[in-house]
Scaffold this motif. Structure first.
Motif, PDB file in Angstrom:
ATOM      1  N   LEU A 192       0.825  -1.200   0.000  1.00 13.51           N
ATOM      2  CA  LEU A 192       0.000   0.000   0.000  1.00 13.51           C
ATOM      3  C   LEU A 192       0.868   1.263   0.000  1.00 13.51           C
ATOM      4  O   LEU A 192       2.012   1.249   0.442  1.00 13.51           O
ATOM      5  N   MET A 193       0.266   2.352  -0.478  1.00 10.39           N
ATOM      6  CA  MET A 193       0.925   3.652  -0.466  1.00 10.39           C
ATOM      7  C   MET A 193      -0.064   4.715  -0.017  1.00 10.39           C
ATOM      8  O   MET A 193      -1.261   4.591  -0.286  1.00 10.39           O
ATOM      9  N   THR A 194       0.425   5.733   0.675  1.00 15.62           N
ATOM     10  CA  THR A 194      -0.406   6.897   0.965  1.00 15.62           C
ATOM     11  C   THR A 194       0.449   8.154   0.993  1.00 15.62           C
ATOM     12  O   THR A 194       1.678   8.082   1.109  1.00 15.62           O
ATOM     13  N   MET A 195      -0.240   9.292   0.870  1.00 17.69           N
ATOM     14  CA  MET A 195       0.389  10.600   1.022  1.00 17.69           C
ATOM     15  C   MET A 195      -0.313  11.321   2.163  1.00 17.69           C
ATOM     16  O   MET A 195      -1.539  11.464   2.146  1.00 17.69           O
ATOM     17  N   ALA A 196       0.451  11.763   3.129  1.00 17.60           N
ATOM     18  CA  ALA A 196      -0.119  12.509   4.251  1.00 17.60           C
ATOM     19  C   ALA A 196      -0.225  13.982   3.883  1.00 17.60           C
ATOM     20  O   ALA A 196       0.526  14.475   3.041  1.00 17.60           O
ATOM     21  N   PRO A 197      -1.130  14.712   4.512  1.00 21.49           N
ATOM     22  CA  PRO A 197      -1.183  16.163   4.295  1.00 21.49           C
ATOM     23  C   PRO A 197       0.157  16.790   4.679  1.00 21.49           C
ATOM     24  O   PRO A 197       0.801  16.340   5.626  1.00 21.49           O
ATOM     25  N   PHE A 198       0.571  17.818   3.939  1.00 24.03           N
ATOM     26  CA  PHE A 198       1.829  18.483   4.265  1.00 24.03           C
ATOM     27  C   PHE A 198       1.651  19.306   5.536  1.00 24.03           C
ATOM     28  O   PHE A 198       0.686  20.043   5.694  1.00 24.03           O
ATOM     29  N   THR A 199       2.606  19.179   6.445  1.00 21.80           N
ATOM     30  CA  THR A 199       2.566  19.929   7.691  1.00 21.80           C
ATOM     31  C   THR A 199       3.975  20.144   8.210  1.00 21.80           C
ATOM     32  O   THR A 199       4.875  19.332   7.942  1.00 21.80           O
ATOM     33  N   ASP A 200       4.184  21.231   8.930  1.00 21.60           N
ATOM     34  CA  ASP A 200       5.493  21.480   9.541  1.00 21.60           C
ATOM     35  C   ASP A 200       5.710  20.604  10.764  1.00 21.60           C
ATOM     36  O   ASP A 200       6.848  20.419  11.208  1.00 21.60           O
ATOM     37  N   ASN A 201       4.630  20.079  11.316  1.00 19.16           N
ATOM     38  CA  ASN A 201       4.717  19.221  12.494  1.00 19.16           C
ATOM     39  C   ASN A 201       4.246  17.813  12.138  1.00 19.16           C
ATOM     40  O   ASN A 201       3.039  17.546  12.102  1.00 19.16           O
ATOM     41  N   PRO A 202       5.183  16.894  11.864  1.00 14.90           N
ATOM     42  CA  PRO A 202       4.795  15.550  11.429  1.00 14.90           C
ATOM     43  C   PRO A 202       3.958  14.772  12.435  1.00 14.90           C
ATOM     44  O   PRO A 202       3.258  13.826  12.062  1.00 14.90           O
ATOM     45  N   GLU A 203       3.991  15.179  13.705  1.00 14.00           N
ATOM     46  CA  GLU A 203       3.145  14.499  14.698  1.00 14.00           C
ATOM     47  C   GLU A 203       1.659  14.639  14.349  1.00 14.00           C
ATOM     48  O   GLU A 203       0.848  13.792  14.699  1.00 14.00           O
ATOM     49  N   GLU A 204       1.332  15.716  13.637  1.00 13.62           N
ATOM     50  CA  GLU A 204      -0.063  15.945  13.264  1.00 13.62           C
ATOM     51  C   GLU A 204      -0.581  14.909  12.260  1.00 13.62           C
ATOM     52  O   GLU A 204      -1.796  14.729  12.138  1.00 13.62           O
ATOM     53  N   VAL A 205       0.316  14.268  11.554  1.00 11.52           N
ATOM     54  CA  VAL A 205      -0.123  13.282  10.555  1.00 11.52           C
ATOM     55  C   VAL A 205       0.279  11.854  10.934  1.00 11.52           C
ATOM     56  O   VAL A 205       0.160  10.942  10.112  1.00 11.52           O
TER      57      VAL A 205
END
Length: 233
Positions: A163-176
């Protein structure tokens, strides 16, 4: 003053250390994590520098750019198509890529099956999942992944590898972090089903800004461009 090649070499050295540390936190080794060097918009000579530093898995978003570089990079390397793939472009890359990361609909799976059958070479693919539910992201909804995998399992020249996914871009990776955790759960659930012709081997998730969190949550394939080559113009 360091030249461009030296910067790329230093970046890669740093990435390898960071990947190793994140892998260790998740009870694995750096050798279990596949780094895909995302080379979109990057000039061939800079890509060659990265390949010579061990980055032999290269990821491209666009079919045309992949094909152009495929013919120019005079090195032993493997190409991954990581961007959205139009059905009418499959024929151009079917015999050039090691792995297609972005299969997200039945008609695309069918086209890959037919093209792979024509050259009598099975195609390795990942199913793209839109875990975050963002309208701007491609991918199958988490609720539909299991049925989709079962529906394409009978294709003789398709090999689902994960599987593959793309997380929303964020300056704080903990958010994703939740995005990566949720994809890992789906991966495990599909693996437990032991579906014929489905070999759940790779979880492709995490990019330059969040790959460490992705690895901590189970990624064994990360797609890194900016942190290797620098910000694109």
């Amino acid at each position: 003053m360091m030249g461009d090649s030296d910067i790329i070499r230093n970046n890669i050295s740093d990435i390898i250390k960071r990947v190793g540390a994140a892998a260790e936190k998740s009870g694995r080794t750096a050798g279990e994590i596949h780094i895909i060097a995302v080379s979109k918009t990057i000039e061939p000579e800079r890509i060659v520098t990265a390949v010579d530093c061990g980055m032999t898995e290269l990821g491209e978003n666009r079919v045309q750019e992949l094909c152009e570089k495929y013919d120019k990079i005079d090195r032993e390397c493997h190409w991954h198509l990581i961007g959205h793939l139009q059905t009418n472009k499959v024929k151009y890359i079917i015999d050039r890529v090691k792995l297609i990361h972005s299969v997200d609909r039945a008609e695309l799976a069918e086209e890959i099956q037919q093209r792979a059958k024509k050259i009598d070479r099975p195609a390795d693919i990942l199913i793209q999942v839109n875990v975050s539910g963002e309208g701007s992201k491609y991918g199958i909804s988490p609720d539909g992944v299991m049925d989709f995998v079962k529906a394409i399992a009978s294709h003789s020249h398709l090999r689902v590898k994960g599987l593959m996914t793309m997380a929303p871009f964020t300056d704080n990776p903990e958010e994703v972090r939740y995005v990566f955790r949720d994809l890992n759960k789906i991966f495990i659930d599909i693996k437990k089903e032991n579906i014929d012709n489905i070999d759940m081997r790779y979880i492709s998730m995490g990019m330059s800004n969040d790959f460490e969190v992705a690895i901590e949550e189970g990624a064994n394939m990360v797609r890194i461009g900016t942190a290797i080559f620098g910000r694109r113009a």
